[in-house]
Write a protein that holds these residues in place. Sequence first.
Motif, PDB file in Angstrom:
ATOM      1  N   VAL A   1       0.845  -1.195   0.000  1.00 29.94           N
ATOM      2  CA  VAL A   1       0.000   0.000   0.000  1.00 29.94           C
ATOM      3  C   VAL A   1       0.877   1.240   0.000  1.00 29.94           C
ATOM      4  CG1 VAL A   1      -1.707   1.328   1.290  1.00 29.94           C
ATOM      5  CG2 VAL A   1      -1.891  -1.161   1.173  1.00 29.94           C
ATOM      6  N   ARG A   2       0.453   2.211  -0.787  1.00 30.10           N
ATOM      7  CA  ARG A   2       1.123   3.509  -0.786  1.00 30.10           C
ATOM      8  C   ARG A   2       0.132   4.552  -0.295  1.00 30.10           C
ATOM      9  NH1 ARG A   2       4.028   4.876  -6.313  1.00 30.10           N
ATOM     10  NH2 ARG A   2       4.394   6.758  -5.052  1.00 30.10           N
ATOM     11  N   TRP A   3       0.573   5.365   0.655  1.00 29.34           N
ATOM     12  CA  TRP A   3      -0.316   6.368   1.239  1.00 29.34           C
ATOM     13  C   TRP A   3      -0.130   7.686   0.499  1.00 29.34           C
ATOM     14  CZ3 TRP A   3      -3.912   4.961   4.712  1.00 29.34           C
ATOM     15  CH2 TRP A   3      -3.772   3.696   5.296  1.00 29.34           C
ATOM     16  N   LEU A   4      -1.194   8.077  -0.183  1.00 26.60           N
ATOM     17  CA  LEU A   4      -1.144   9.269  -1.038  1.00 26.60           C
ATOM     18  C   LEU A   4      -2.310  10.201  -0.705  1.00 26.60           C
ATOM     19  CD1 LEU A   4      -0.535   7.489  -4.481  1.00 26.60           C
ATOM     20  CD2 LEU A   4       1.206   8.458  -2.952  1.00 26.60           C
ATOM     21  N   THR A   5      -2.082  11.495  -0.927  1.00 27.50           N
ATOM     22  CA  THR A   5      -3.198  12.448  -0.824  1.00 27.50           C
ATOM     23  C   THR A   5      -4.064  12.318  -2.085  1.00 27.50           C
ATOM     24  OG1 THR A   5      -1.993  14.233  -1.923  1.00 27.50           O
ATOM     25  CG2 THR A   5      -1.743  14.029   0.478  1.00 27.50           C
ATOM     26  N   TYR A   6      -5.223  12.971  -2.032  1.00 27.27           N
ATOM     27  CA  TYR A   6      -6.098  12.927  -3.218  1.00 27.27           C
ATOM     28  C   TYR A   6      -5.416  13.570  -4.421  1.00 27.27           C
ATOM     29  CZ  TYR A   6      -9.963  11.431  -0.228  1.00 27.27           C
ATOM     30  OH  TYR A   6     -10.770  10.724   0.624  1.00 27.27           O
ATOM     31  N   ASP A   7      -4.692  14.651  -4.171  1.00 24.00           N
ATOM     32  CA  ASP A   7      -3.987  15.306  -5.277  1.00 24.00           C
ATOM     33  C   ASP A   7      -2.923  14.383  -5.853  1.00 24.00           C
ATOM     34  OD1 ASP A   7      -5.551  17.547  -4.937  1.00 24.00           O
ATOM     35  OD2 ASP A   7      -4.069  18.611  -3.699  1.00 24.00           O
ATOM     36  N   GLU A   8      -2.176  13.705  -4.959  1.00 23.84           N
ATOM     37  CA  GLU A   8      -1.116  12.801  -5.434  1.00 23.84           C
ATOM     38  C   GLU A   8      -1.713  11.611  -6.173  1.00 23.84           C
ATOM     39  OE1 GLU A   8       2.082  13.690  -1.811  1.00 23.84           O
ATOM     40  OE2 GLU A   8       0.731  11.954  -1.725  1.00 23.84           O
ATOM     41  N   LEU A   9      -2.829  11.091  -5.662  1.00 21.74           N
ATOM     42  CA  LEU A   9      -3.483   9.965  -6.330  1.00 21.74           C
ATOM     43  C   LEU A   9      -3.993  10.375  -7.708  1.00 21.74           C
ATOM     44  CD1 LEU A   9      -4.583   7.092  -6.375  1.00 21.74           C
ATOM     45  CD2 LEU A   9      -6.601   7.917  -5.144  1.00 21.74           C
ATOM     46  N   GLY A  10      -4.591  11.573  -7.782  1.00 17.68           N
ATOM     47  CA  GLY A  10      -5.074  12.039  -9.077  1.00 17.68           C
ATOM     48  C   GLY A  10      -3.947  12.212 -10.063  1.00 17.68           C
ATOM     49  N   ALA A  11      -2.820  12.782  -9.597  1.00 24.04           N
ATOM     50  CA  ALA A  11      -1.676  12.970 -10.488  1.00 24.04           C
ATOM     51  C   ALA A  11      -1.116  11.639 -10.941  1.00 24.04           C
ATOM     52  CB  ALA A  11      -0.609  13.801  -9.785  1.00 24.04           C
ATOM     53  N   ALA A  12      -1.077  10.639 -10.018  1.00 18.52           N
ATOM     54  CA  ALA A  12      -0.520   9.332 -10.368  1.00 18.52           C
ATOM     55  C   ALA A  12      -1.393   8.600 -11.376  1.00 18.52           C
ATOM     56  CB  ALA A  12      -0.355   8.487  -9.100  1.00 18.52           C
ATOM     57  N   LEU A  13      -2.717   8.778 -11.265  1.00 23.83           N
ATOM     58  CA  LEU A  13      -3.632   8.066 -12.164  1.00 23.83           C
ATOM     59  C   LEU A  13      -4.059   8.894 -13.366  1.00 23.83           C
ATOM     60  CD1 LEU A  13      -5.953   6.319  -9.537  1.00 23.83           C
ATOM     61  CD2 LEU A  13      -3.962   5.375 -10.714  1.00 23.83           C
ATOM     62  N   GLY A  14      -3.683  10.180 -13.379  1.00 20.35           N
ATOM     63  CA  GLY A  14      -4.076  11.033 -14.501  1.00 20.35           C
ATOM     64  C   GLY A  14      -5.538  11.454 -14.445  1.00 20.35           C
ATOM     65  N   ILE A  15      -6.068  11.607 -13.215  1.00 20.79           N
ATOM     66  CA  ILE A  15      -7.457  12.030 -13.040  1.00 20.79           C
ATOM     67  C   ILE A  15      -7.487  13.227 -12.107  1.00 20.79           C
ATOM     68  CG2 ILE A  15      -8.379   9.712 -13.446  1.00 20.79           C
ATOM     69  CD1 ILE A  15      -8.645   9.373 -10.442  1.00 20.79           C
ATOM     70  N   THR A  16      -8.642  13.843 -11.981  1.00 19.66           N
ATOM     71  CA  THR A  16      -8.770  15.004 -11.107  1.00 19.66           C
ATOM     72  C   THR A  16      -8.878  14.557  -9.659  1.00 19.66           C
ATOM     73  OG1 THR A  16     -11.179  15.007 -11.250  1.00 19.66           O
ATOM     74  CG2 THR A  16      -9.981  16.240 -12.939  1.00 19.66           C
ATOM     75  N   PRO A  17      -8.598  15.452  -8.710  1.00 14.84           N
ATOM     76  CA  PRO A  17      -8.762  15.100  -7.295  1.00 14.84           C
ATOM     77  C   PRO A  17     -10.189  14.668  -6.957  1.00 14.84           C
ATOM     78  CG  PRO A  17      -7.403  17.058  -7.494  1.00 14.84           C
ATOM     79  CD  PRO A  17      -7.922  16.766  -8.860  1.00 14.84           C
TER      80      PRO A  17
ATOM     81  N   PRO B   1      -3.555   0.452  -3.146  1.00 23.32           N
ATOM     82  CA  PRO B   1      -2.764  -0.731  -3.489  1.00 23.32           C
ATOM     83  C   PRO B   1      -1.678  -0.362  -4.489  1.00 23.32           C
ATOM     84  CG  PRO B   1      -5.103  -1.259  -3.492  1.00 23.32           C
ATOM     85  CD  PRO B   1      -4.999   0.218  -3.341  1.00 23.32           C
ATOM     86  N   ALA B   2      -0.486  -0.891  -4.253  1.00 23.19           N
ATOM     87  CA  ALA B   2       0.655  -0.517  -5.089  1.00 23.19           C
ATOM     88  C   ALA B   2       0.443  -0.901  -6.543  1.00 23.19           C
ATOM     89  CB  ALA B   2       1.926  -1.176  -4.535  1.00 23.19           C
ATOM     90  N   GLU B   3      -0.278  -2.021  -6.782  1.00 25.57           N
ATOM     91  CA  GLU B   3      -0.447  -2.445  -8.175  1.00 25.57           C
ATOM     92  C   GLU B   3      -1.359  -1.510  -8.966  1.00 25.57           C
ATOM     93  OE1 GLU B   3      -3.569  -4.673  -5.754  1.00 25.57           O
ATOM     94  OE2 GLU B   3      -1.429  -4.141  -5.578  1.00 25.57           O
ATOM     95  N   ARG B   4      -2.107  -0.637  -8.251  1.00 22.22           N
ATOM     96  CA  ARG B   4      -2.993   0.298  -8.939  1.00 22.22           C
ATOM     97  C   ARG B   4      -2.278   1.561  -9.372  1.00 22.22           C
ATOM     98  NH1 ARG B   4      -8.282  -0.498  -8.933  1.00 22.22           N
ATOM     99  NH2 ARG B   4      -7.981   0.864 -10.739  1.00 22.22           N
ATOM    100  N   ILE B   5      -1.041   1.727  -8.931  1.00 21.29           N
ATOM    101  CA  ILE B   5      -0.297   2.942  -9.268  1.00 21.29           C
ATOM    102  C   ILE B   5       0.689   2.608 -10.381  1.00 21.29           C
ATOM    103  CG2 ILE B   5       1.240   4.737  -8.405  1.00 21.29           C
ATOM    104  CD1 ILE B   5       0.061   4.235  -5.636  1.00 21.29           C
ATOM    105  N   PRO B   6       0.569   3.242 -11.535  1.00 23.55           N
ATOM    106  CA  PRO B   6       1.484   2.952 -12.643  1.00 23.55           C
ATOM    107  C   PRO B   6       2.891   3.454 -12.339  1.00 23.55           C
ATOM    108  CG  PRO B   6       0.077   4.809 -13.197  1.00 23.55           C
ATOM    109  CD  PRO B   6      -0.427   4.276 -11.896  1.00 23.55           C
ATOM    110  N   ASP B   7       3.849   2.848 -13.028  1.00 20.74           N
ATOM    111  CA  ASP B   7       5.233   3.268 -12.830  1.00 20.74           C
ATOM    112  C   ASP B   7       5.461   4.693 -13.311  1.00 20.74           C
ATOM    113  OD1 ASP B   7       5.771   0.779 -11.804  1.00 20.74           O
ATOM    114  OD2 ASP B   7       6.405  -0.052 -13.740  1.00 20.74           O
ATOM    115  N   LYS B   8       4.775   5.060 -14.401  1.00 21.88           N
ATOM    116  CA  LYS B   8       4.901   6.411 -14.936  1.00 21.88           C
ATOM    117  C   LYS B   8       3.517   7.058 -14.965  1.00 21.88           C
ATOM    118  CE  LYS B   8       8.873   5.434 -17.928  1.00 21.88           C
ATOM    119  NZ  LYS B   8       9.378   5.471 -19.327  1.00 21.88           N
ATOM    120  N   PRO B   9       3.431   8.327 -14.619  1.00 21.28           N
ATOM    121  CA  PRO B   9       2.133   9.021 -14.702  1.00 21.28           C
ATOM    122  C   PRO B   9       1.628   9.030 -16.141  1.00 21.28           C
ATOM    123  CG  PRO B   9       3.722  10.301 -13.443  1.00 21.28           C
ATOM    124  CD  PRO B   9       4.494   9.192 -14.104  1.00 21.28           C
ATOM    125  N   PRO B  10       0.339   9.021 -16.345  1.00 23.56           N
ATOM    126  CA  PRO B  10      -0.219   9.071 -17.706  1.00 23.56           C
ATOM    127  C   PRO B  10       0.229  10.336 -18.430  1.00 23.56           C
ATOM    128  CG  PRO B  10      -1.912   8.487 -16.102  1.00 23.56           C
ATOM    129  CD  PRO B  10      -0.703   8.893 -15.320  1.00 23.56           C
TER     130      PRO B  10
END
Length: 203
Positions: A8-24, A51-60
């Motif tokens: 598991v990686r603990w991310l803020t909503y902004d960090e999660l959005g940036a990692a997945l290429g979506i808005t907060p 979950p770590a597997e849900r976070i891509p290695d590179k941002p979209p």
Amino acid sequence: MTTDTSDVRWLTYDELGAALGITPDSARRLVARKKWPRRAGNDGRARIGVPAERIPDKPPVSPPDARDDVDADDGPDARDDVIPVVSILTQHIDRLEKELQSVKNERDEERIRAAQLAIQAAQVDALNVVIEVERQRAEDARRRTEELKQQTEELKAERDRWASALEASQRQITHLQQAEKLVDQAEKAAAERRGWFGWLKRA
């Protein structure tokens, strides 16, 4: 949901959005659907256990607002969430189409009624024309009757005048006839007197 912190990686909503290429906001909806764990960080901001597997290695490559949370959540759970919405929208569309068809039917019925009313109005107009013509004829006949009545009264008055004149003439004739009788009687009496005087002379 796994609780192994190593996965598991603990991310803020902004960090999660940036990692997945979506808005907060899309990230918040995704977290709510997945029920990922949430805790407060030292800075007071919420951290989400992703979950770590849900976070891509590179941002979209696409910017964050170019994708939504459904695109980011390409698992079967996301499709399960979308299917009820699609079903509801389909039912709503079917209902609207039925209402639209009902409105079209009512519109067609109103058009038919309007056409019928237009025909009736034309018939009423034609009837009004006929009534007006007949009324004019009746008025002409009434005036003609009044004229004939006046002429009749004038003829009656003329007849009465001639009758009065005739009666006066007849009275004059009667008077003349009586006068002639008196004259005849006077002449006879005079003749008789002359004859009597002649007899006296001869006697």
